[in-house]
Design a protein around this motif. Sequence first.
Motif, PDB file in Angstrom:
ATOM      1  N   ILE A 286      -0.463  14.040 -12.560  1.00  0.00           N
ATOM      2  CA  ILE A 286      -0.653  13.574 -11.186  1.00  0.00           C
ATOM      3  C   ILE A 286       0.143  12.293 -11.005  1.00  0.00           C
ATOM      4  O   ILE A 286       0.332  11.516 -11.949  1.00  0.00           O
ATOM      5  N   ALA A 287       0.639  12.086  -9.805  1.00  0.00           N
ATOM      6  CA  ALA A 287       1.325  10.832  -9.475  1.00  0.00           C
ATOM      7  C   ALA A 287       0.629  10.231  -8.265  1.00  0.00           C
ATOM      8  O   ALA A 287       0.166  10.951  -7.386  1.00  0.00           O
ATOM      9  N   MET A 288       0.496   8.899  -8.256  1.00  0.00           N
ATOM     10  CA  MET A 288      -0.284   8.257  -7.198  1.00  0.00           C
ATOM     11  C   MET A 288       0.508   7.139  -6.534  1.00  0.00           C
ATOM     12  O   MET A 288       1.324   6.470  -7.176  1.00  0.00           O
ATOM     13  N   GLY A 289       0.210   6.944  -5.262  1.00  0.00           N
ATOM     14  CA  GLY A 289       0.832   5.840  -4.538  1.00  0.00           C
ATOM     15  C   GLY A 289      -0.213   5.109  -3.724  1.00  0.00           C
ATOM     16  O   GLY A 289      -1.371   5.523  -3.648  1.00  0.00           O
ATOM     17  N   PHE A 290       0.197   4.003  -3.087  1.00  0.00           N
ATOM     18  CA  PHE A 290      -0.752   3.236  -2.266  1.00  0.00           C
ATOM     19  C   PHE A 290       0.036   2.404  -1.275  1.00  0.00           C
ATOM     20  O   PHE A 290       1.242   2.210  -1.416  1.00  0.00           O
ATOM     21  N   ASP A 291      -0.660   1.947  -0.261  1.00  0.00           N
ATOM     22  CA  ASP A 291      -0.059   1.068   0.736  1.00  0.00           C
ATOM     23  C   ASP A 291      -0.011  -0.348   0.181  1.00  0.00           C
ATOM     24  O   ASP A 291      -1.022  -0.841  -0.320  1.00  0.00           O
ATOM     25  N   ALA A 292       1.108  -1.015   0.305  1.00  0.00           N
ATOM     26  CA  ALA A 292       1.232  -2.367  -0.253  1.00  0.00           C
ATOM     27  C   ALA A 292       0.210  -3.316   0.376  1.00  0.00           C
ATOM     28  O   ALA A 292      -0.289  -4.236  -0.266  1.00  0.00           O
ATOM     29  N   ARG A 293      -0.177  -3.067   1.646  1.00  0.00           N
ATOM     30  CA  ARG A 293      -1.096  -4.023   2.286  1.00  0.00           C
ATOM     31  C   ARG A 293      -2.506  -3.923   1.728  1.00  0.00           C
ATOM     32  O   ARG A 293      -3.345  -4.775   1.980  1.00  0.00           O
ATOM     33  N   HIS A 294      -2.789  -2.860   0.977  1.00  0.00           N
ATOM     34  CA  HIS A 294      -4.114  -2.743   0.361  1.00  0.00           C
ATOM     35  C   HIS A 294      -4.143  -3.231  -1.070  1.00  0.00           C
ATOM     36  O   HIS A 294      -5.157  -3.142  -1.737  1.00  0.00           O
ATOM     37  N   ALA A 295      -2.992  -3.705  -1.565  1.00  0.00           N
ATOM     38  CA  ALA A 295      -2.940  -4.106  -2.980  1.00  0.00           C
ATOM     39  C   ALA A 295      -3.258  -5.591  -3.114  1.00  0.00           C
ATOM     40  O   ALA A 295      -2.914  -6.402  -2.261  1.00  0.00           O
ATOM     41  N   PHE A 296      -3.984  -5.922  -4.172  1.00  0.00           N
ATOM     42  CA  PHE A 296      -4.263  -7.331  -4.502  1.00  0.00           C
ATOM     43  C   PHE A 296      -3.548  -7.653  -5.801  1.00  0.00           C
ATOM     44  O   PHE A 296      -3.353  -6.771  -6.646  1.00  0.00           O
ATOM     45  N   HIS A 297      -3.173  -8.928  -5.944  1.00  0.00           N
ATOM     46  CA  HIS A 297      -2.631  -9.341  -7.238  1.00  0.00           C
ATOM     47  C   HIS A 297      -3.443 -10.500  -7.765  1.00  0.00           C
ATOM     48  O   HIS A 297      -3.860 -11.377  -7.010  1.00  0.00           O
TER      49      HIS A 297
END
Lengths: 279, 333
Positions: B311-322
């Motif tokens: 499986i490969a997964m992606g996400f919206d950058a605005r939902h990512a925290f660092h």
Amino acid sequence: MPAARQSPLNSFAAHAALIAYTLIALFPVFVIVINSFKSRQAIFREPLALPDAESFSLIGYQTVMKQGDFALYFQNSLIVTLASLFFILLFGAMAAFALSEYRFRGNLLMGLYLALGIMIPIRIGTVAILQMMVATGLVNTLWALILVYTAQGLPLAVFILSEFMRQVSDDLKNAGRIDGLSEYRIFFRLVVPLVRPALATVAVFNMIPIWNDLWFPLILAPAEEVKTLTLGSQVFIGQFVTDWNAVLSALSLAILPVLVLYVIFSRQLIRGLTSGAVK
Amino acid sequence: MTALKLDRVCKSFGKVQVLHDIDLAVEEGEFVVFVGPSGCGKSTLLRVIAGLEDATSGRVEIGGAEVTRTPPAKRGIAMVFQSYALYPHLDARGNMALGLRQEGQPKGVIAERIAEAARILSLEPYLDRRPAELSGGQRQRVAIGRAITRQPRLFLFDEPLSNLDAALRMNTRIEIAQLHRTLGASMIYVTHDQTEAMTLADRIVVLRDGRIEQTGSPMELYNDPANRFVAGFLGAPSMNFLRPVSAAPEGAVLGIRPEHLRPEPDGPIRGAIAHVERLGGDTNIVVDTESGEQATIRMFGQHPAKVGEPIAMGFDARHAFHFDAEGRRLRNG
Ligand SMILES: Nc1ncnc2c1ncn2[C@@H]1O[C@H](COP(=O)(O)OP(=O)(O)OP(=O)(O)O)[C@@H](O)[C@H]1O
Ligand SMILES: [Mg+2]
């Protein structure tokens, strides 16, 4: 526990062991009681026979009653035992509550100090105690005995009760504090009722040694008007002749009040012994 | 007016410091929830507020009056305990009446308040029963009733629901929320259950090791956690912490919530499905990533994913925290 109950074999073995033990424990009592109702010759002829029409005699009881002060001895013993138990339970429970509930400097040391008394027999201090009683003028008073027995019973009482009190829910005591109960009310109304089985245990453990004690009555209170039952019964045991009828009758009578007290405490005691298993 | 104000409150047991400089203000009518892992000092803080423990240093104010050294009964608080802590020798009515009698309230007032509390909590049929004759849920309602009748300025709850089973817990949770609306009273509620925290709180205080990590409304904390601890603590399944997929400082960690991950054929995170949890309404897919980490995807509805499939997964950058290596949030990272 439930598993043991279900297996008939286990249950049989347990009951057999308990019944055997009961018989062994009760046998001397039984012999004392039956012989107290027999004449002197019958006691020696057949010590294990039940009294029959021929051997039945109340001569022992008559001697005891005639001895005059017997009722007084009885009363003295009862006063000493009940008062000692009362003070042991009251002070023991209060000390146990303080040790288990409050954090203060020296708490642990104090607990150890009190526990030390369990290991050191109080009779070692007899001479010092006698000197103290003479100095305070308490010799030949019931207070002398009550004080000594209270001191003798406290260490174990504190030890047992503080263990039980640690188990009383902190939340319950805190709920009481929030509701504005004083520490005394928390102690008497919330904590004491919950450790009642432990109190009964302590009472039973202390009751019999106090009731039976001969040592301290002989040393601290030998006067006629403060004699206890055990000491008073000694008049029937002579160096050369012993009035066995009277001795056995006195002993039979002495068993009664202990029995009554035991029945009173035992309901609580049984609850205490089984509460861990059944709850 | 503030219902409660804590000013640099510290608490030590012997040499062990359990609470460190706690500052907090609770507004009138606010529902504040303390959450944190076991042993972080939630109960201790509540007990300091209640006056059951003295603060080692700092100041406690309730309803504008300093109460740092006031005994619990005079602080205008009422407390509900995890273990109910009902008086075993009194019936439900007696349990509710005791505190009022201690205050010296007249009989009429006591009866009135008990009737009112019993009505709110539907306790009328049980008033003459002792705690031993009540179920767990009923006992807890009596305990809440005991708190209500005192009409406190501040309610304190210490994990009141954790001895109840799941269904009852939900019902009682709703009852507590309604109670808060009905009474409009200030409440502080301790729990380590984040569902309770999220659903009940006006404001959540996240504690760790005796320090406040962050305070804010449930959604503020969920959407804008100050650090990795808060981010991981709130939300179930909890946030995924992965190696960053874009340029990031040394040691930085990417945080992404399971519901913000989605299967994407050419997504940046690749791996194989390790486990699938089908909840009916939701499907949670646990993925072993190529970089040797574990990630959870939460998807709405039912999906035919199979264990072992790639499986490969992606996400919206605005939902990512660092987060940096110490767990602090990196903004604009
Ligand atoms: N009376 C006490 N004496 C010594 N240490 C204590 C005492 N009470 C609590 N502690 C310590 O203080 C810390 C915080 O305890 P506290 O009960 O406040 O935790 P908590 O956050 O309520 O945890 P939980 O979620 O398990 O209830 C723990 O490490 C505990 O060991
Ligand atoms: Mg706690």
